[in-house]
Design a protein around this motif. Structure first.
Motif, mmCIF file in Angstrom:
data_model
loop_
_atom_site.group_PDB
_atom_site.id
_atom_site.type_symbol
_atom_site.label_atom_id
_atom_site.label_comp_id
_atom_site.label_asym_id
_atom_site.label_seq_id
_atom_site.Cartn_x
_atom_site.Cartn_y
_atom_site.Cartn_z
ATOM 1 N N VAL A 1 35.522 7.945 -47.271
ATOM 2 C CA VAL A 1 34.445 8.183 -47.924
ATOM 3 C C VAL A 1 34.454 9.561 -48.984
ATOM 4 O O VAL A 1 33.956 9.602 -50.473
ATOM 5 C CB VAL A 1 32.810 7.640 -48.120
ATOM 6 N N GLU A 2 35.628 10.859 -48.322
ATOM 7 C CA GLU A 2 35.428 11.452 -49.242
ATOM 8 C C GLU A 2 36.210 10.982 -50.782
ATOM 9 O O GLU A 2 37.603 10.647 -50.734
ATOM 10 C CB GLU A 2 36.239 12.459 -48.463
ATOM 11 N N GLU A 3 35.854 11.921 -51.633
ATOM 12 C CA GLU A 3 36.326 12.079 -53.544
ATOM 13 C C GLU A 3 36.588 13.306 -53.574
ATOM 14 O O GLU A 3 34.986 13.530 -53.731
ATOM 15 C CB GLU A 3 35.422 11.107 -53.624
ATOM 16 N N PRO A 4 37.368 13.924 -53.532
ATOM 17 C CA PRO A 4 37.278 15.514 -54.121
ATOM 18 C C PRO A 4 36.087 15.826 -55.743
ATOM 19 O O PRO A 4 36.566 15.039 -56.764
ATOM 20 C CB PRO A 4 38.533 15.895 -54.525
ATOM 21 N N GLY A 5 35.176 16.444 -55.803
ATOM 22 C CA GLY A 5 34.592 16.860 -56.774
ATOM 23 C C GLY A 5 33.802 16.228 -56.516
ATOM 24 O O GLY A 5 32.709 15.969 -57.088
ATOM 25 N N ARG A 6 33.539 15.250 -55.035
ATOM 26 C CA ARG A 6 32.311 14.541 -55.850
ATOM 27 C C ARG A 6 31.231 14.559 -54.169
ATOM 28 O O ARG A 6 30.264 13.975 -53.906
ATOM 29 C CB ARG A 6 32.772 13.074 -56.269
ATOM 30 N N VAL A 7 32.515 14.228 -53.552
ATOM 31 C CA VAL A 7 31.871 13.966 -51.683
ATOM 32 C C VAL A 7 32.514 14.371 -50.931
ATOM 33 O O VAL A 7 34.655 14.263 -51.221
ATOM 34 C CB VAL A 7 32.056 12.283 -51.438
ATOM 35 N N VAL A 8 32.267 15.572 -50.560
ATOM 36 C CA VAL A 8 32.966 15.979 -49.274
ATOM 37 C C VAL A 8 32.554 16.448 -48.078
ATOM 38 O O VAL A 8 31.406 16.314 -47.987
ATOM 39 C CB VAL A 8 33.484 17.595 -49.886
ATOM 40 N N SER B 1 25.645 23.014 -58.330
ATOM 41 C CA SER B 1 27.424 22.598 -58.111
ATOM 42 C C SER B 1 27.422 21.858 -55.930
ATOM 43 O O SER B 1 26.607 22.567 -55.942
ATOM 44 C CB SER B 1 27.911 23.043 -58.797
ATOM 45 N N LEU B 2 28.117 20.799 -56.470
ATOM 46 C CA LEU B 2 29.284 20.762 -55.138
ATOM 47 C C LEU B 2 29.131 21.905 -55.073
ATOM 48 O O LEU B 2 29.123 22.063 -53.525
ATOM 49 C CB LEU B 2 30.198 19.761 -54.912
ATOM 50 N N ALA B 3 30.501 22.551 -54.715
ATOM 51 C CA ALA B 3 30.798 24.142 -54.809
ATOM 52 C C ALA B 3 29.440 25.226 -54.506
ATOM 53 O O ALA B 3 30.007 25.386 -53.037
ATOM 54 C CB ALA B 3 31.108 24.609 -55.520
ATOM 55 N N ASP B 4 28.587 24.840 -55.074
ATOM 56 C CA ASP B 4 27.408 26.132 -54.577
ATOM 57 C C ASP B 4 26.588 25.249 -53.006
ATOM 58 O O ASP B 4 26.223 26.064 -52.133
ATOM 59 C CB ASP B 4 26.364 26.277 -55.558
#
Length: 60
Positions: free
Chosen positions: A14-21, A43-46
């Motif tokens: 279910v991983e989606e780069p930039g959305r689900v990690v 943000s996702l990165a944070d």
């Protein structure tokens, strides 16, 4: 934040780069840190960085 074995494989599906990690962090500490940070609108990165910091949390 998968906990064991096959859950890692399922999480990768279910991983989606930039959305689900998938974060390789302690389950409870990482989940709480990520939820609190995400709740602030970060943000996702944070959120991921905060979850990864949970590896260094002292237990006592």
């Amino acid at each position: 934040m998968p906990d064991l074995g096959s859950s890692v494989l399922t999480a990768r599906l279910v991983e989606e780069p930039g959305r689900v990690v998938v974060a390789d962090v302690p389950l409870v500490e990482g989940a709480i840190a990520a939820a609190v940070t995400a709740g602030t609108g970060a943000s996702l990165a944070d959120v991921l960085a905060t979850a990864e910091e949970s590896r260094t949390f002292r237990k006592l």
